[in-house]
Scaffold this motif. Sequence first.
Motif, mmCIF file in Angstrom:
data_model
loop_
_atom_site.group_PDB
_atom_site.id
_atom_site.type_symbol
_atom_site.label_atom_id
_atom_site.label_comp_id
_atom_site.label_asym_id
_atom_site.label_seq_id
_atom_site.Cartn_x
_atom_site.Cartn_y
_atom_site.Cartn_z
ATOM 1 N N GLY A 264 -33.833 -4.445 18.695
ATOM 2 C CA GLY A 264 -32.602 -4.832 19.605
ATOM 3 C C GLY A 264 -31.708 -4.086 19.897
ATOM 4 N N ALA A 265 -32.353 -2.704 20.365
ATOM 5 C CA ALA A 265 -31.792 -1.992 20.622
ATOM 6 C C ALA A 265 -31.974 -2.272 22.083
ATOM 7 C CB ALA A 265 -31.790 -0.078 20.526
ATOM 8 N N ARG A 266 -30.724 -2.038 22.989
ATOM 9 C CA ARG A 266 -30.575 -2.490 24.401
ATOM 10 C C ARG A 266 -30.174 -1.045 25.394
ATOM 11 N NH1 ARG A 266 -27.023 -6.979 26.610
ATOM 12 N NH2 ARG A 266 -27.840 -8.769 25.202
ATOM 13 N N ALA A 267 -30.421 -0.146 24.765
ATOM 14 C CA ALA A 267 -30.342 1.329 24.991
ATOM 15 C C ALA A 267 -30.467 2.804 24.212
ATOM 16 C CB ALA A 267 -28.517 1.566 25.455
ATOM 17 N N VAL A 268 -31.470 3.263 24.584
ATOM 18 C CA VAL A 268 -31.401 4.660 24.128
ATOM 19 C C VAL A 268 -31.788 5.564 24.509
ATOM 20 C CG1 VAL A 268 -33.799 5.796 22.439
ATOM 21 C CG2 VAL A 268 -33.486 3.099 22.813
ATOM 22 N N VAL A 269 -30.070 6.719 24.272
ATOM 23 C CA VAL A 269 -30.032 7.614 25.470
ATOM 24 C C VAL A 269 -30.217 9.020 24.434
ATOM 25 C CG1 VAL A 269 -28.223 8.887 26.647
ATOM 26 C CG2 VAL A 269 -28.366 6.329 25.888
ATOM 27 N N THR A 270 -31.020 10.014 24.908
ATOM 28 C CA THR A 270 -32.024 11.060 24.889
ATOM 29 C C THR A 270 -31.158 12.545 25.655
ATOM 30 O OG1 THR A 270 -33.500 11.082 26.206
ATOM 31 C CG2 THR A 270 -33.784 9.899 24.213
ATOM 32 N N LEU A 271 -31.037 13.568 24.411
ATOM 33 C CA LEU A 271 -30.386 14.614 24.682
ATOM 34 C C LEU A 271 -31.537 15.673 24.197
ATOM 35 C CD1 LEU A 271 -26.681 15.507 25.874
ATOM 36 C CD2 LEU A 271 -28.595 17.261 24.334
ATOM 37 N N GLY A 272 -31.753 16.363 26.306
ATOM 38 C CA GLY A 272 -33.253 17.496 25.174
ATOM 39 C C GLY A 272 -33.397 18.430 26.798
ATOM 40 N N PRO A 273 -34.317 19.056 25.959
ATOM 41 C CA PRO A 273 -35.234 19.834 27.640
ATOM 42 C C PRO A 273 -35.805 19.111 28.252
ATOM 43 C CG PRO A 273 -36.087 20.267 25.500
ATOM 44 C CD PRO A 273 -35.004 19.920 24.618
ATOM 45 N N ARG A 274 -36.111 18.366 27.635
ATOM 46 C CA ARG A 274 -37.150 16.784 28.891
ATOM 47 C C ARG A 274 -37.307 16.236 28.773
ATOM 48 N NH1 ARG A 274 -39.216 19.789 24.584
ATOM 49 N NH2 ARG A 274 -39.514 21.436 26.348
ATOM 50 N N GLY A 275 -37.209 15.063 28.856
ATOM 51 C CA GLY A 275 -36.582 13.581 29.595
ATOM 52 C C GLY A 275 -37.909 12.704 28.573
ATOM 53 N N THR A 276 -37.303 11.609 28.100
ATOM 54 C CA THR A 276 -38.194 10.675 27.454
ATOM 55 C C THR A 276 -38.099 9.558 27.431
ATOM 56 O OG1 THR A 276 -37.496 11.633 25.196
ATOM 57 C CG2 THR A 276 -38.555 9.298 24.282
ATOM 58 N N GLU A 277 -39.933 9.323 27.401
ATOM 59 C CA GLU A 277 -40.283 8.095 28.693
ATOM 60 C C GLU A 277 -40.115 6.964 28.387
ATOM 61 O OE1 GLU A 277 -44.332 5.602 29.671
ATOM 62 O OE2 GLU A 277 -44.634 7.570 29.736
ATOM 63 N N GLY A 278 -39.526 5.969 28.618
ATOM 64 C CA GLY A 278 -38.661 4.277 28.741
ATOM 65 C C GLY A 278 -37.064 4.939 28.266
ATOM 66 N N ALA A 279 -36.656 6.247 28.227
ATOM 67 C CA ALA A 279 -35.045 6.100 27.630
ATOM 68 C C ALA A 279 -34.892 6.961 28.965
ATOM 69 C CB ALA A 279 -35.296 7.076 26.521
ATOM 70 N N HIS A 280 -33.166 6.221 28.457
ATOM 71 C CA HIS A 280 -31.636 7.135 29.539
ATOM 72 C C HIS A 280 -32.016 8.359 29.138
ATOM 73 C CE1 HIS A 280 -31.026 3.272 31.734
ATOM 74 N NE2 HIS A 280 -30.708 2.578 30.709
ATOM 75 N N SER A 281 -32.658 9.759 30.008
ATOM 76 C CA SER A 281 -32.697 10.918 29.463
ATOM 77 C C SER A 281 -31.145 12.283 29.845
ATOM 78 C CB SER A 281 -33.824 11.475 29.829
ATOM 79 O OG SER A 281 -34.592 10.614 28.554
ATOM 80 N N LEU A 282 -30.960 12.380 29.324
ATOM 81 C CA LEU A 282 -30.226 13.749 29.918
ATOM 82 C C LEU A 282 -30.117 14.888 29.934
ATOM 83 C CD1 LEU A 282 -27.049 11.885 28.868
ATOM 84 C CD2 LEU A 282 -27.674 11.737 30.862
ATOM 85 N N VAL A 283 -31.580 15.480 30.698
ATOM 86 C CA VAL A 283 -31.803 16.674 29.966
ATOM 87 C C VAL A 283 -30.874 18.768 30.350
ATOM 88 C CG1 VAL A 283 -33.952 18.188 31.533
ATOM 89 C CG2 VAL A 283 -33.326 15.817 31.897
ATOM 90 N N MET A 284 -30.819 18.672 28.600
ATOM 91 C CA MET A 284 -30.384 20.393 29.452
ATOM 92 C C MET A 284 -30.888 21.324 29.507
ATOM 93 S SD MET A 284 -26.745 19.194 26.637
ATOM 94 C CE MET A 284 -25.915 20.900 26.456
ATOM 95 N N ASP A 285 -31.169 22.008 30.716
ATOM 96 C CA ASP A 285 -32.238 22.742 30.412
ATOM 97 C C ASP A 285 -32.231 24.051 30.008
ATOM 98 O OD1 ASP A 285 -34.547 24.387 30.460
ATOM 99 O OD2 ASP A 285 -35.127 24.121 32.654
#
Length: 340
Positions: free
Chosen positions: A152-173
Motif C-alpha cells: 500500500g505504500a504509494r511512494a518509496v524515497v531513498t537517499l544514498g550513494p546510488r539509486g534503487t529500482e522502483g524508488a524515487h532515488s536521491l543520490v548523495m555521492d
Amino acid sequence: MSQTPEPPVERSAPTSADVARLAGVSRATVSYVLNNTPAVRISEPTRLRVRAAAEELGYVPHAAARSLRAGRTRTVVVPTPGHPGGPLPGRFLDDFETELRRLEYTVVQYGSTGLDGDEAARAWAELRPVAVVCLGETQPTRHGVRLLRRSGARAVVTLGPRGTEGAHSLVMDQRRIGACAAAHLLRRGRRAIGVVLPEDPGAARLARPRLEGARAAAAGAGARIAPLPMAYEEEPAAALAARWRSLELDAVYAYDDAYAMLLMRALQDEGVDVPRETAVVGAGDLLLGRLLRPRLSTVRIDTMSGGDLAGLVDRAVREPGAPARERELMAARPVHRESS
C-alpha cells in the motif's frame, strides 16, 4: 482505623459524538472540520466552535479509524539513521518532519539498526505506510520496494550513494566532497595530503567514499594521499599531531569541520604552523569554523531543503502512477579561508 482509598474512576476517552453534542453540530461536521476535508464548505464560526469543543474535551481523532474510512493511512515511515553524524544535518530532518506534519501526514520514526534491506522493508510494511523515506544506512532492495508497494505504500524515497529500482532515488555521492577538498588543496600547491578517517562506524561509512574522491582528484596531479584513522577525542588527535612531522604531510582534509577543528587545535598545540606547514580543510561550513583563528577552510555542501523533500514525498503520494526518478541531491564547493 485506616481506610483503603478507592481507586480513581477511569473516564472513557471522548468521542466525536461528545464533541458534536458540545458544539451543537452533527458528527459528520466534526469529522469534516477535524480532518480538514477540502470538498465540504464549513463556516469559520462553526469550525472555531468544533475545534474549541474538541480542545475542551481533549478529543483526538482516531488515526486508524480515519485510515479505514479513507482506504489508506497518512503515515510516513522514516527509518532512523543507525548512527549519529549521518549524511544530513539535524536542521534538515527537523524541517522535513515539520513540513510533513503541516501537510497532515503522521511521521513515524522507525529504528532499523540491525535489519537488512528486505527484513527492514517487511517491518516497515507491517505499519501500512502511505510512504517510506529512507534517509539512513538501511535501504530497501528492489524486492523490498516491490513489497512496500504491494503493501500500500504509494511512494518509496531513498537517499544514498546510488539509486534503487522502483524508488524515487536521491543520490548523495560522498566522493564529491573528498574530491572538492583535495582539488582545493592541490590548487593551493599542496602535494602530500592526509585524509582523516573517523573511527565512528556511522561517519566511517561516509568517509570511505570521501577518501576515494580525494584519491581520484590527486591521481593526475602527482600528489600523495595518506589515510589517517582518528577517533573524535582529544587524545587521539593529540597523538596524531605528535607524529605529524614524521608523516611529511603538507595538508589535511579532516572529514568534516568538527574533526578539522579538533585536529587543527592539536596541531597548533604541537607547534605545527597552520597553514604555513600544514593546510587544513573541513566540510560542512559550520559557523564555529569561521570564528577560529585561522579561520577554517571548508567544503560547503548544498542540498535540497527538508521542506522541498517533504513536498517531493507529497507529490509522489498524490501521483502514485508517476515513474520513479533518480536525481542528484548534493553539490559541493570549496570555501577558501585562512587555514589553507
